[in-house]
Write an enzyme that holds these catalytic residues in place. Structure first.
Site, short mmCIF file in Angstrom:
data_model
loop_
_atom_site.label_atom_id
_atom_site.label_comp_id
_atom_site.label_asym_id
_atom_site.label_seq_id
_atom_site.Cartn_x
_atom_site.Cartn_y
_atom_site.Cartn_z
N ASP A 1 11.40 28.40 43.80
CA ASP A 1 10.80 27.71 42.65
C ASP A 1 9.95 28.64 41.78
O ASP A 1 9.42 28.20 40.75
CB ASP A 1 9.92 26.55 43.14
CG ASP A 1 10.76 25.43 43.74
OD1 ASP A 1 11.95 25.31 43.38
OD2 ASP A 1 10.22 24.67 44.57
N ARG B 1 17.47 26.82 35.10
CA ARG B 1 16.31 27.69 34.90
C ARG B 1 16.68 29.10 34.45
O ARG B 1 15.82 29.83 33.95
CB ARG B 1 15.45 27.73 36.17
CG ARG B 1 14.69 26.43 36.35
CD ARG B 1 13.79 26.42 37.58
NE ARG B 1 13.00 25.20 37.57
CZ ARG B 1 12.38 24.70 38.63
NH1 ARG B 1 12.47 25.32 39.79
NH2 ARG B 1 11.67 23.59 38.54
C1 S3P Z 1 12.25 21.58 48.37
C2 S3P Z 1 13.32 22.43 48.46
C3 S3P Z 1 13.80 23.26 47.35
C4 S3P Z 1 12.79 23.35 46.20
C5 S3P Z 1 12.17 22.01 45.89
C6 S3P Z 1 11.47 21.44 47.12
C7 S3P Z 1 11.84 20.80 49.56
O1 S3P Z 1 14.99 22.68 46.84
O2 S3P Z 1 13.39 23.88 45.05
O3 S3P Z 1 11.23 22.13 44.85
O4 S3P Z 1 10.72 20.24 49.57
O5 S3P Z 1 12.63 20.73 50.52
P1 S3P Z 1 16.46 23.06 47.40
O6 S3P Z 1 16.58 22.52 48.75
O7 S3P Z 1 17.40 22.39 46.44
O8 S3P Z 1 16.53 24.55 47.33
#
Ligand code: S3P
Length: 442
Positions: free
Chosen positions: A324, A355
């Protein structure tokens, strides 16, 4: 017609000094509510992030029978219904902008005998859900919606569901967690194989709540086994500060001359803290003070001082631990000396916005030199000189909180400021961002 978006011009800043404390971790806040809602008895949560995404999770768990309320002292109380006890919601579950709420809750619903319809805003309604509907279908759940596999989608759960062993085709903590949560109410053992480790909050927190979770590491892969028919014990949780929110202040303090800032109580779980390592490799002065443990997670205060950064080739292997944080890393790179190259970032194209494209456009508008590639950006930094964009350029946020905040930081390090078209998405993850920023600049 009145424009209800909130454009804002972020102006060059004086040094950031003093101490700031960022809100609670978003990932841990979501999971605190979900797991509290599955425990029998009262879970208390201190430091919960009260952002729109987390409030969407709270509302959904309430709609499925849990009691979730904010206490006068600012802590949250959750009375759970027990694993297997979720009730049929009477209306659709409105997920707003939150991919984490949607994907994890689909997992929970999948192994209960209930049906729930998930809806979301324009950003969330464009994001791929096939990555969770595929494994959850193998467990027996059914999904009804459009052929594109995007929201709105209805999840028809099944009880008992079928335990599966599933190798993640994409590095995603959300997909891993959806399957693990479905596994809690599934007889037998549900197994997730992670070729590339991602954030491990679900594993840590489920173990804390008393679920039986086994983790094996073999040949760089992680094999996670969740024992079904789990009984969760209520917990007292203290949520550490969100490293993904601290990231904006860390980059701001590195970029703005004269800055000397302490960011308190930052969660530094190694599956999350990749950005700080990359910034240090670029020459950033980031010191960890008062290292301790909060809520089962490593935490420290970060002392960040203005530094001249050098461009770097970012190792794609570090991407999951800072997935992120790339938008704000791109801003740091735009001010660094020399070239920064990022690769292997295809996942960034399916976040709250694309992004890679959104930041390429935003940074170019702000005067940075950026080349867009399929899987990342190549950025030629100014060597510390302020960004000079064209006077009428305006960042298109595309309903993405992290784009708005990243370009806010670019504004602080610019000649004439950076205009952001819509600051409202910031409230999804960091409701007091503007106030904290103004306080640190004073
Ligand atoms: C998250 C996992 C990530 C991240 C998101 C929060 C989580 O996503 O980008 O902001 O809390 O498990 P992805 O699993 O799609 O990578």
């Amino acid at each position: 017609m009145q424009d209800h978006s909130r454009p804002h011009r972020f102006l060059p800043s004086g040094p950031l000094t003093g101490r700031v404390r960022v809100p609670g971790d978003k990932s841990i806040s979501h999971r605190s509510i979900m797991l509290g809602a599955l425990a029998v008895g009262e879970t208390r949560v201190a430091g919960l992030l009260e952002g729109e995404d987390v409030l969407a999770t709270a509302a959904a768990m309430q709609a499925m029978g849990a009691q979730v309320e904010r206490k006068p002292d600012g802590s949250w109380s959750i009375h759970g219904v027990g694993v297997g006890g979720l009730l049929q919601p009477h209306s659709s579950l409105e997920m707003g902008n939150s991919g984490t709420s949607t994907r994890l809750l689909m997992g929970l619903v999948a192994s209960h005998g209930i049906t729930a319809t998930f809806t979301g805003d324009a950003s969330l309604s464009g994001r791929p859900m096939g990555r969770v509907t595929e494994p959850l279908s193998l467990m027996g759940a059914q999904f009804h919606g459009n052929a594109r596999g995007t929201l709105p989608l209805t999840t028809e759960g099944i009880c008992p569901a079928v335990p599966i062993a599933y190798r993640l085709p994409v590095a995603s903590a959300q997909v891993k967690s959806a399957i693990m949560l479905a596994g809690l109410n599934t007889p037998g053992i549900t197994t997730v194989i992670e070729p590339v480790p991602t954030r491990d909050h679900s594993e840590r927190m489920l173990a804390g709540f008393g679920a039986k979770v086994e983790i094996e590491e073999a040949d760089g892969e992680r094999i996670i086994r969740v024992h079904g028919d789990a009984e969760l014990r209520p917990q007292e949780i203290e949520v550490p500060g969100d490293p993904s929110s601290a990231a904006f202040f860390a980059v701001a303090a590195l970029l703005v001359e004269g800055s000397d800032l302490v960011i308190e109580n930052v969660g530094l779980n190694p599956t999350r803290a990749g950005l700080f390592d990359v910034l240090r490799k670029m020459g950033g002065s980031i010191e960890e003070l008062n290292a301790r443990e909060v809520g089962g997670e490593p935490v420290a205060d970060l002392h960040v001082r203005h530094s001249l950064l050098n461009g770097i080739d970012v190792d794609p292997a570090i991407a999951p631990s800072m997935i992120d944080e790339f938008p704000v890393l791109f801003v740091a790179a735009a001010l660094a000396k020399g070239r920064t190259t990022t690769t292997g970032l295809e996942e960034l194209r399916v976040k709250e916005s694309d992004r890679i494209a959104t930041m390429a456009a935003a940074l170019s508008g702000a005067g940075a030199q950026v080349e867009e590639r399929d899987d990342g950006l190549v950025i030629h930094g100014t060597g510390g000189a302020p960004l000079r964009g064209s006077a009428n350029s305006r960042t298109k946020t595309r309903l993405d909180h992290r784009i708005a905040m990243s370009m806010a930081i670019a504004g602080l390090a610019s000649q004439d400021g950076v205009e952001v078209d819509d600051t409202r998405p910031i409230a999804t993850s960091f409701p007091n961002f503007m106030d904290l920023l103004a306080g640190a600049e004073a």
